[in-house]
Scaffold this active site. Sequence first.
Site, PDB file in Angstrom:
ATOM      1  N   SER A 198       0.788  -1.240   0.000  1.00 33.75           N
ATOM      2  CA  SER A 198       0.000   0.000   0.000  1.00 33.75           C
ATOM      3  C   SER A 198       0.815   1.282   0.000  1.00 33.75           C
ATOM      4  O   SER A 198       0.243   2.361  -0.129  1.00 33.75           O
ATOM      5  CB  SER A 198      -0.964   0.002   1.186  1.00 33.75           C
ATOM      6  OG  SER A 198      -2.028  -0.889   0.934  1.00 33.75           O
ATOM      7  N   TYR A 215     -10.718   1.950   5.288  1.00 35.97           N
ATOM      8  CA  TYR A 215      -9.550   1.821   4.421  1.00 35.97           C
ATOM      9  C   TYR A 215      -9.812   0.786   3.334  1.00 35.97           C
ATOM     10  O   TYR A 215     -10.224  -0.342   3.632  1.00 35.97           O
ATOM     11  CB  TYR A 215      -8.355   1.410   5.267  1.00 35.97           C
ATOM     12  CG  TYR A 215      -7.048   1.342   4.532  1.00 35.97           C
ATOM     13  CD1 TYR A 215      -6.373   2.512   4.165  1.00 35.97           C
ATOM     14  CD2 TYR A 215      -6.463   0.122   4.219  1.00 35.97           C
ATOM     15  CE1 TYR A 215      -5.161   2.452   3.508  1.00 35.97           C
ATOM     16  CE2 TYR A 215      -5.247   0.045   3.568  1.00 35.97           C
ATOM     17  CZ  TYR A 215      -4.598   1.218   3.212  1.00 35.97           C
ATOM     18  OH  TYR A 215      -3.393   1.166   2.561  1.00 35.97           O
ATOM     19  N   ASN A 248      -8.602  -0.576  -0.825  1.00 34.74           N
ATOM     20  CA  ASN A 248      -7.954  -0.502  -2.136  1.00 34.74           C
ATOM     21  C   ASN A 248      -8.946  -0.064  -3.205  1.00 34.74           C
ATOM     22  O   ASN A 248      -8.593   0.663  -4.148  1.00 34.74           O
ATOM     23  CB  ASN A 248      -7.389  -1.869  -2.517  1.00 34.74           C
ATOM     24  CG  ASN A 248      -6.240  -2.300  -1.631  1.00 34.74           C
ATOM     25  OD1 ASN A 248      -5.692  -1.511  -0.873  1.00 34.74           O
ATOM     26  ND2 ASN A 248      -5.890  -3.573  -1.715  1.00 34.74           N
TER      27      ASN A 248
END
Length: 382
Positions: free
Chosen positions: A87, A173, A175
Site C-alpha cells: 500500500s 480503508y 484498495n
Amino acid sequence: MHFNKTLMALTCVLCWAGPALAQTIENEAALKTAVSQQVSTLMQQQQIPGMAVAVLWQGKTFFYSFGQADVATKKAVTPDTLFELGSISKTFAGVIGAMALERGDIKLTDPVAKHWPALTGKQWQPINMQHLATYTAGGLPLFMPDDVTDKASLLNYYQQWQPEYAPGTQRVYANSSIGLFAHLAVAAGGKGYAEVFRKLTADLQMPSTYLQVPKTAQAQYAWGYKEGKPVRIGTGVLLDEAGGVKASVRDLATWLQANLQPEKVTDPLLRAGIAKTQQRYAKSEQMYQGLGWEMLDYPVSLADLTAMTAPEFVAGTAATVLVPPAPAVANSWVHKTGATGGFGAYAAFIPSRQIGIVLLANQRYPNALRVEVAYKVLENLK
C-alpha cells in the site's frame, strides 16, 4: 473474528520486547549501530529473511542491508534489491491523482459518476472524488472480490455495491476506494495509469521502480516469504494503483526525498502534485488523510502512531471530510504502511526536521513493529 485478529496483532507486538529507546544518534557510526540493533532484533524475533533500510538525515541518505533476498540461493539483500511495496503504492496514486487535480482534469467535488457515466446506481449520486480519495465513500471493501477481473465485472461490482455509511462520515480503508480515484483521475486526462506512472518515475530518476518487473530486472527481485514458502504478488484490477509497485530501497529513498522537498522537483506539475498530497483532506481521530500519505501532528507519541495502524482503526472509524482541504503542516509525522502476502514495508518522514526512513522486508510482520523501529531511529537523530 475481528476481535481475534486484533488480539493476535496486539499479542505479537507485546511479545516483542524490542531494544530500549536508543541513545541520541549524533554521527554516522551511531546511526549504523542504532539501525543494526533495531533491525537485527526485529528480524530475529519475527524470523524475517531480509531487510533493506534507508535513513534520510543531514541532507544525506544512508543505506543498510540485512539478510537474504532469496533463501534458497542465499542471495544477499542490497540497496538495489526489489521489494513489493504493497500500500505504499497508494502514495504514487495520490501524487498522480493530485497532478490531475492540478491540471484541472478533475475536481474533488466532482461526482464520481461524472468521470464514469456508466456508474448509474443511485447510491453513487452523493459520492464524490474526495470521498474516494479519503476512503469515506461509505464502506467500500479493502480487496476486490476474486470474480472482478476486467472493466465489465468492475462496473458490475460497483453498480451492485451498497454503502453502509453516508458519504463522508466513516473512514474505511480500501484498495477499491483510492484505486478507483486514481484510475478515474488518469482516465480524465486521456491516459492510462501505467503510462503516467512510468513518466513520474523517469522524471524523478527512479530506474528501479516498476508496476511489473521486466525480465531484465528479475535477478534483483526478492522473493517474499509466507510461512517459510516463497511467494510473489500477482496481478489484479486496480492493483497497480493501490498496491502493485515494486521498488528498491534506493529508489524509495529518492521518492521520500522528493516528498520531503517538493520545491526541488524540476517538473512544475509533478512538484505541485507532490506538495498537494500532504494537504489534509479528511480527519479521523488524530490522523489526517492526505492523498495516499497519512499524517499526525508532530511531536507525536509512539502509542498514538501505532493506534493509527491498529486493525480496528483501519477497519472503520468516524471521519470528517475537510472542505476545502487544510494546508500541509511541516510539523507532521507523514507515513504509510504497505504489505503483500510475502512483504512488509513502511515509509515515514518529518518535513520540519528533514528526516525520513524506509523499511522494506521480504516477509509480512505487524505494522506496530514497523512504526516502533522507525520511531526509535528518527526520534533519536540529533
